[in-house]
Design a protein around this motif. Structure first.
Motif, PDB file in Angstrom:
ATOM      1  N   ARG A 267       0.776  -1.163  -0.165  1.00  0.00           N
ATOM      2  CA  ARG A 267       0.486   0.071  -0.357  1.00  0.00           C
ATOM      3  C   ARG A 267       1.124   1.476  -0.479  1.00  0.00           C
ATOM      4  O   ARG A 267      -0.105   3.057  -0.275  1.00  0.00           O
ATOM      5  N   THR A 268       1.447   1.113   0.571  1.00  0.00           N
ATOM      6  CA  THR A 268       2.770   2.119   0.337  1.00  0.00           C
ATOM      7  C   THR A 268       3.505   2.611  -1.295  1.00  0.00           C
ATOM      8  O   THR A 268       3.631   3.566  -0.919  1.00  0.00           O
ATOM      9  N   ASN A 269       3.632   1.139  -1.469  1.00  0.00           N
ATOM     10  CA  ASN A 269       4.238   1.229  -3.129  1.00  0.00           C
ATOM     11  C   ASN A 269       2.408   2.030  -4.033  1.00  0.00           C
ATOM     12  O   ASN A 269       2.578   2.229  -5.168  1.00  0.00           O
ATOM     13  N   TRP A 270       1.802   1.151  -3.788  1.00  0.00           N
ATOM     14  CA  TRP A 270       1.015   0.897  -5.012  1.00  0.00           C
ATOM     15  C   TRP A 270      -0.537   1.476  -4.295  1.00  0.00           C
ATOM     16  O   TRP A 270      -0.842   1.835  -2.950  1.00  0.00           O
ATOM     17  N   THR A 271      -1.357   2.063  -4.957  1.00  0.00           N
ATOM     18  CA  THR A 271      -2.931   2.146  -4.765  1.00  0.00           C
ATOM     19  C   THR A 271      -3.408   0.488  -4.126  1.00  0.00           C
ATOM     20  O   THR A 271      -3.350  -0.228  -4.616  1.00  0.00           O
ATOM     21  N   HIS A 274      -4.525  -1.403  -7.159  1.00  0.00           N
ATOM     22  CA  HIS A 274      -3.313  -2.169  -7.274  1.00  0.00           C
ATOM     23  C   HIS A 274      -3.952  -3.873  -6.966  1.00  0.00           C
ATOM     24  O   HIS A 274      -3.676  -4.576  -6.059  1.00  0.00           O
ATOM     25  N   PRO A 275      -3.659  -4.367  -8.470  1.00  0.00           N
ATOM     26  CA  PRO A 275      -3.657  -6.117  -8.349  1.00  0.00           C
ATOM     27  C   PRO A 275      -2.821  -6.824  -6.841  1.00  0.00           C
ATOM     28  O   PRO A 275      -3.561  -7.724  -6.783  1.00  0.00           O
ATOM     29  N   GLU A 276      -1.658  -6.540  -6.853  1.00  0.00           N
ATOM     30  CA  GLU A 276      -0.819  -7.206  -5.547  1.00  0.00           C
ATOM     31  C   GLU A 276      -1.257  -6.632  -4.368  1.00  0.00           C
ATOM     32  O   GLU A 276      -1.265  -7.313  -3.776  1.00  0.00           O
ATOM     33  N   ARG A 279      -4.416  -8.827  -4.455  1.00  0.00           N
ATOM     34  CA  ARG A 279      -3.920 -10.457  -4.022  1.00  0.00           C
ATOM     35  C   ARG A 279      -3.885 -10.209  -2.954  1.00  0.00           C
ATOM     36  O   ARG A 279      -4.543 -11.094  -1.669  1.00  0.00           O
ATOM     37  N   LEU A 280      -3.273  -9.429  -1.612  1.00  0.00           N
ATOM     38  CA  LEU A 280      -2.620  -9.629  -0.935  1.00  0.00           C
ATOM     39  C   LEU A 280      -3.609  -9.389   0.263  1.00  0.00           C
ATOM     40  O   LEU A 280      -3.651  -9.932   1.705  1.00  0.00           O
ATOM     41  N   GLN A 281      -4.567  -8.702   0.048  1.00  0.00           N
ATOM     42  CA  GLN A 281      -5.572  -8.942   0.943  1.00  0.00           C
ATOM     43  C   GLN A 281      -6.608  -9.543   1.243  1.00  0.00           C
ATOM     44  O   GLN A 281      -7.147  -9.666   2.276  1.00  0.00           O
TER      45      GLN A 281
END
Length: 475
Positions: A267-271, A274-276, A279-281
């Motif tokens: 989240r610090t790198n993407w919104t 963002h798929p990543e 996915r992590l969520q």
């Protein structure tokens, strides 16, 4: 010495008759005086009239068959002592007082002298095996008959009083014995009752109940032991499962922490779009759900372990209680033989006392019935089968026999007097006596002169003097 020789010399019948004839006046006077005195005694003796009554003793066998009598003496046996009982003071004194007998003797010498006189006037003779004859003598024939008829009734009354008194004493003795035995029986009953209270549960009659209780507790112990085994097995399984769940929950929590850090970095790198990040969520949400599920299972297993532990504790307490019950039942069974022996001894003594008590009660009832029978059979014990009648002629004295005896006595005294006088008389009356009594020969005897008294001189034999210095006078 001369007198002794005269007394020792004998007398023939002719000499005795001659002596009596010579002293016929004296002999007759003595005989007449003795006869007159004896006849006066015989004729002046009071006339005694005798009246006799025959009494039959009735047997008491029917009463003895109905109930055992408390008066052990059979009434027929009283005949053996009937004379002593009839002549006893109570019977005679009652007759004297009731019929006013011997008033002079009673007033002068007292009742004892009157009783003694009545004993002399009474004659009792046993007739056969069941009867006796009573004879009473008195100067008045009416009184003799009345007393003879009254005495059996008085004797019967006294006998019945004695028998009824004996029966009453027996009843009183049984009453006293029954009270004492009743107290003894009550004491044994109280002792046995207290013994049963003190040893409740250990008595012989409770042995079967204790055995069944021990069997029931043993069965419950087996059941609880099986339940305890199952619970302990479950607790072991839960313990093994807890280790696995704890490991899974820890792994899931560590993984969730890693995903959370990765998600924060992403989240610090993407919104958010963002798929990543998505996915992590999504992985984080799945990991969180799995962690929560693992933690839920962990809490359930902990609750189950707690429940199983509580169950095991309860089962163990129940087993301890059951073991105590089993020990109590076993202790009762172990003590039962000892208490059974003591109780058997007490029951034996109690039964002996109760049997004695029942026997005494039965004997008391019989004694009361026997006492009633004694009272009811009063009129049938003695039966007068031959009452006394008024005597018409006196029984004594026998005046004819008395006069004959007096006559013989007077004649004997007269003859004895004449014989004694003759034996004491030393006169020589004929030549025969001279020859017998003198040692000198008799030369001649001068015969008696008719109507004159002569003196005779006895001439001795040749060689003797011409005359005798002391001639003997001959009548």
């Amino acid at each position: 010495m001369e007198e002794e020789r005269n007394m020792e010399r004998g007398m023939t019948a002719d000499q005795l008759l001659g002596a009596l004839w010579r002293r016929k006046a004296l002999v007759g006077a003595i005989a007449a005086v003795v006869f007159v005195v004896g006849a006066a005694i015989v004729m002046t003796r009071p006339s005694m009239y005798e009246a006799s009554v025959v009494v039959r003793v009735e047997p008491q066998r029917p009463g003895e068959e109905m109930v055992q009598r408390t008066v052990s003496e059979i009434i027929e046996q009283r005949l053996l002592t009937v004379r002593q009982e009839l002549l006893a003071r109570p019977v005679l004194q009652k007759a004297i007082e009731e019929m006013n007998l011997y008033p002079d003797i009673v007033s002068e010498k007292g009742m004892e002298a009157a009783v003694s006189q009545m004993r002399k006037d009474l004659t009792v003779r046993v007739e056969g095996e069941t009867a006796f004859e009573l004879t009473y003598a008195n100067r008045d024939p009416q009184v003799a008959a009345q007393v003879a008829n009254r005495l059996p009734t008085i004797f019967s009354d006294e006998t019945l009083k004695i028998r009824q008194a004996q029966a009453a004493r027996a009843t009183d003795l049984f009453n006293e014995e029954m009270v004492q035995m009743g107290k003894a029986v009550s004491a044994w009953e109280q002792k046995i009752s207290q013994f049963k209270v003190d040893h409740l549960g250990e008595l012989p009659e409770q042995m079967e109940m204790n055995m069944r209780g021990l069997e029931r507790v043993s069965h419950q112990l087996q059941t609880k032991s099986e339940e305890l085994r199952v619970a302990e097995a479950r607790r072991s399984d839960l313990a093994r499962a807890r280790n696995a769940v704890d490991s899974e929950a820890g792994r899931l929590e560590a993984a969730e922490s890693g995903l959370t850090r990765s998600l924060v970095n992403a989240r610090t790198n993407w919104t958010e779009d963002h798929p990543e990040v998505k996915r992590l969520q999504t992985e984080l949400d799945g990991m969180t759900a799995r962690r929560k599920d693992a933690e839920g299972r962990l809490w359930a297993e902990r609750a189950e372990r707690t429940r199983v532990s509580s169950l095991i504790g309860g089962i163990q307490q129940e087993i301890v209680g059951l073991q105590k019950q089993a020990e109590a039942y076993q202790g009762r069974l172990n003590n039962t033989p000892r208490w059974a022996h003591e109780l058997a001894v007490m029951n034996r003594d109690y039964e002996i006392s109760r049997t004695k008590y029942q026997s005494v009660v039965s004997r008391k009832v019989e004694a009361e019935i026997a006492q009633e029978l004694e009272a009811k059979s009063a009129k049938s014990l003695f039966n007068v089968i031959s009452p006394a009648g008024v005597p018409a002629t006196p029984a004594r004295p026998d005046r004819m026999a008395g006069m004959l005896i007096v006559f013989l006595l007077a004649l004997g005294l007269g003859v004895l007097t004449g014989a004694v006088l003759e034996m004491r008389d030393d006169s020589l009356r004929d030549g025969m006596e001279v020859r017998q009594r003198l040692t000198l020969p008799v030369l001649a005897v001068v015969p008696e002169m008719q109507g004159k008294t002569e003196r005779r001189i006895l001439m001795p034999a040749s060689g003797a003097r011409n005359s005798v210095s002391n001639p003997t006078s001959l009548n």
